[in-house]
Design an enzyme around this catalytic site. Structure first.
Site, PDB file in Angstrom:
ATOM      1  N   SER A  13       0.819  -1.211   0.000  1.00  6.39           N
ATOM      2  CA  SER A  13       0.000   0.000   0.000  1.00  6.39           C
ATOM      3  C   SER A  13       0.850   1.257   0.000  1.00  6.39           C
ATOM      4  O   SER A  13       1.994   1.261   0.454  1.00  6.39           O
ATOM      5  CB  SER A  13      -0.906   0.027   1.234  1.00  6.39           C
ATOM      6  OG  SER A  13      -1.744  -1.095   1.241  1.00  6.39           O
TER       7      SER A  13
HETATM    8  N1  SAH Z   1      -1.309  -4.688   4.094  1.00  7.59           N
HETATM    9  C1  SAH Z   1      -0.556  -4.737   2.851  1.00  7.59           C
HETATM   10  C2  SAH Z   1      -1.467  -4.627   1.662  1.00  7.59           C
HETATM   11  C3  SAH Z   1      -1.456  -5.882   0.890  1.00  7.59           C
HETATM   12  S1  SAH Z   1      -2.500  -5.909  -0.540  1.00  7.59           S
HETATM   13  C4  SAH Z   1       0.531  -3.661   2.874  1.00  7.59           C
HETATM   14  O1  SAH Z   1       0.896  -3.166   3.900  1.00  7.59           O
HETATM   15  O2  SAH Z   1       1.076  -3.329   1.842  1.00  7.59           O
HETATM   16  C5  SAH Z   1      -3.876  -6.828   0.073  1.00  7.59           C
HETATM   17  C6  SAH Z   1      -3.620  -8.252   0.496  1.00  7.59           C
HETATM   18  O3  SAH Z   1      -4.880  -8.800   0.909  1.00  7.59           O
HETATM   19  C7  SAH Z   1      -3.108  -9.178  -0.612  1.00  7.59           C
HETATM   20  O4  SAH Z   1      -1.894  -9.739  -0.212  1.00  7.59           O
HETATM   21  C8  SAH Z   1      -4.207 -10.227  -0.744  1.00  7.59           C
HETATM   22  O5  SAH Z   1      -3.722 -11.518  -1.035  1.00  7.59           O
HETATM   23  C9  SAH Z   1      -4.874 -10.175   0.626  1.00  7.59           C
HETATM   24  N2  SAH Z   1      -6.245 -10.692   0.687  1.00  7.59           N
HETATM   25  C10 SAH Z   1      -7.225 -10.571  -0.239  1.00  7.59           C
HETATM   26  N3  SAH Z   1      -8.344 -11.198   0.178  1.00  7.59           N
HETATM   27  C11 SAH Z   1      -8.061 -11.733   1.394  1.00  7.59           C
HETATM   28  C12 SAH Z   1      -8.793 -12.533   2.334  1.00  7.59           C
HETATM   29  N4  SAH Z   1     -10.051 -12.909   2.114  1.00  7.59           N
HETATM   30  N5  SAH Z   1      -8.179 -12.893   3.484  1.00  7.59           N
HETATM   31  C13 SAH Z   1      -6.893 -12.544   3.734  1.00  7.59           C
HETATM   32  N6  SAH Z   1      -6.150 -11.804   2.892  1.00  7.59           N
HETATM   33  C14 SAH Z   1      -6.718 -11.416   1.725  1.00  7.59           C
END
Ligand code: SAH
Length: 221
Positions: free
Chosen positions: A70
């Site tokens: 993010s």
């Molecule tokens: N928190 C991260 C953002 C990652 S992007 C940061 O600091 O950069 C969002 C993430 O959510 C992805 O890795 C994706 O695989 C995960 N995700 C999507 N659906 C999900 C679910 N149902 N349960 C857990 N993780 C999920």
């Protein structure tokens, strides 16, 4: 606050990080503890080496498996909203990804739990928490729609993937007075909302427009 040796993790210059924090302040982030946490976390170790030079730009970057790290501004915004809960000691993050937001939260909240549906990303995040000696984080592979019942109730939940709805399971895992911060919406631009649990029902405020990868059901092991 924890201290960590700057050797061994190839820290980029303090000045580069200082500039990122200045940009966040210019954009209206005014929570000093959140700014300090962002300044502390070495964002370059959360991305591939080939794009590490972009790590202190205020933008989202790819982390593989079609997922992203993010944008720091959005991490700051979500974190500030989520931790603004009285006596916050326990927080759940849905969507660990590379673990960047997890690390920021770990500097601010005593107990951090984080769930990720893609096993390889989860393993990478776990390795980085060890590298940074953030031992107040527990990470699991699981479906965030179900939440992590074992450690509930949480004071706050941060969902870092775009959801069309917040499952009843997740809602039930937040204590009264606690919060869920979540990007809501079906399209490529979502509404970042902060939901506060009241004695009866929820009050919702909008924090602005954001773009997240979608929240998907099930796990990808
Ligand atoms: N928190 C991260 C953002 C990652 S992007 C940061 O600091 O950069 C969002 C993430 O959510 C992805 O890795 C994706 O695989 C995960 N995700 C999507 N659906 C999900 C679910 N149902 N349960 C857990 N993780 C999920």
């Amino acid at each position: 606050m924890k201290t960590i040796s700057k050797q061994g993790i190839g820290m980029t210059s303090d000045r580069t990080r200082g500039r990122l924090v200045e940009r966040l302040v210019d954009q209206g982030i005014d929570n000093d503890s959140v700014l300090n946490a962002i300044e502390w976390v070495p964002r370059h170790i959360f991305v591939e080496q080939s794009i590490a030079h972009l790590a202190y730009e205020d933008r989202a970057l790819p982390i593989g498996k079609r997922q992203t790290i993010s944008q720091p501004y959005v991490v700051a915004l979500m974190t500030a909203a989520a931790i603004d809960v009285e006596n916050i000691t326990k927080i759940l993050e849905i969507g660990t990804g590379c673990g960047y937001q997890t690390a920021v939260l770990a500097r601010l909240v005593e107990n951090v739990y984080s769930m990720e549906r893609i096993e390889s990303l989860s393993l990478g995040a776990r390795r980085r928490m060890r590298q940074l000696k953030l031992d107040n984080v527990r990470i699991c592979v699981g479906d965030g729609f179900e939440g992590w019942e074992e450690h509930a109730p949480y004071d706050a939940i941060v969902v870092t993937a775009a959801a069309v709805h917040v499952s009843v399971a997740l809602q039930n895992q937040v204590r009264v007075g606690g919060r869920i911060v979540v990007p809501l919406g079906r399209s490529s631009v979502q509404d970042l909302v902060c939901m506060e649990r009241l004695e009866s029902g929820w009050s919702t405020t909008s924090l602005g427009s954001v773009t997240f990868v979608p929240m998907l059901p099930g796990v990808d092991a």
